[in-house]
Design a protein around this motif. Sequence first.
Motif, mmCIF file in Angstrom:
data_model
loop_
_atom_site.group_PDB
_atom_site.id
_atom_site.type_symbol
_atom_site.label_atom_id
_atom_site.label_comp_id
_atom_site.label_asym_id
_atom_site.label_seq_id
_atom_site.Cartn_x
_atom_site.Cartn_y
_atom_site.Cartn_z
ATOM 1 N N THR A 63 -11.794 -8.669 17.257
ATOM 2 C CA THR A 63 -11.399 -8.288 15.834
ATOM 3 C C THR A 63 -10.011 -9.033 15.466
ATOM 4 N N TYR B 229 -6.950 -9.088 12.769
ATOM 5 C CA TYR B 229 -6.405 -8.280 11.598
ATOM 6 C C TYR B 229 -5.299 -9.060 10.945
ATOM 7 N N THR C 57 -2.674 -7.879 8.164
ATOM 8 C CA THR C 57 -2.352 -6.852 7.315
ATOM 9 C C THR C 57 -1.102 -6.915 6.446
ATOM 10 N N ARG D 277 -9.399 -7.282 7.842
ATOM 11 C CA ARG D 277 -9.886 -7.445 9.399
ATOM 12 C C ARG D 277 -11.493 -8.438 9.336
ATOM 13 N N SER E 14 -14.375 -8.598 12.391
ATOM 14 C CA SER E 14 -15.198 -8.515 13.733
ATOM 15 C C SER E 14 -16.144 -9.552 14.265
#
Length: 170
Positions: free
Chosen positions: A76, A78, A80, A97, A99
């Motif tokens: 995954t 990310y 942010t 995100r 995956s």
Amino acid sequence: DAIEFNSRLGYSAFKKWYYSAEANFKTQLFIGYKSNYAAEPSSALFSPAYLTFSAGLDFKPRKEFSAFLSPLSLKTTYVTNPKVDETVYGLSEGQTRHSRFGISGKFDFSKSLMENVSVKTKNTIFLNYGNDSNGNWQFLKTPDFDSETSIDFKVNQFITTQINFHFVYD
């Protein structure tokens, strides 16, 4: 600037082989820019961050070498920080995100070359099982590859030197 946490749990399968599960988390601490003149950051804390869970077999024929092969991996990514362009890291615009399932391998080697010279290398590869945003099959087309090698030189108990090579293809 790099932060990495690894945890591996293994259970003896047979001679020099272990059933293993691993968790790995990687990110960075400081804000990065593409150049000295860039206004917007290209990376920051948790932008990107990578969290990988893997299950497979770990082969340890000797203390200096380990090969972890995982046919079941979840990676995954990310992003942010809203100032960092998420599309650079394979996310769609507005996503924080993404995956992917795939196969992974990790190969570690360390060796003392001479009395005061040693080498360590850690190589990781991830191959995605899925499709890209256009529906094209991605297995073996776009691997994620991370290779870190360090050479340590010990002059005496007060002076040491380390040369590092870090190659990333994502």
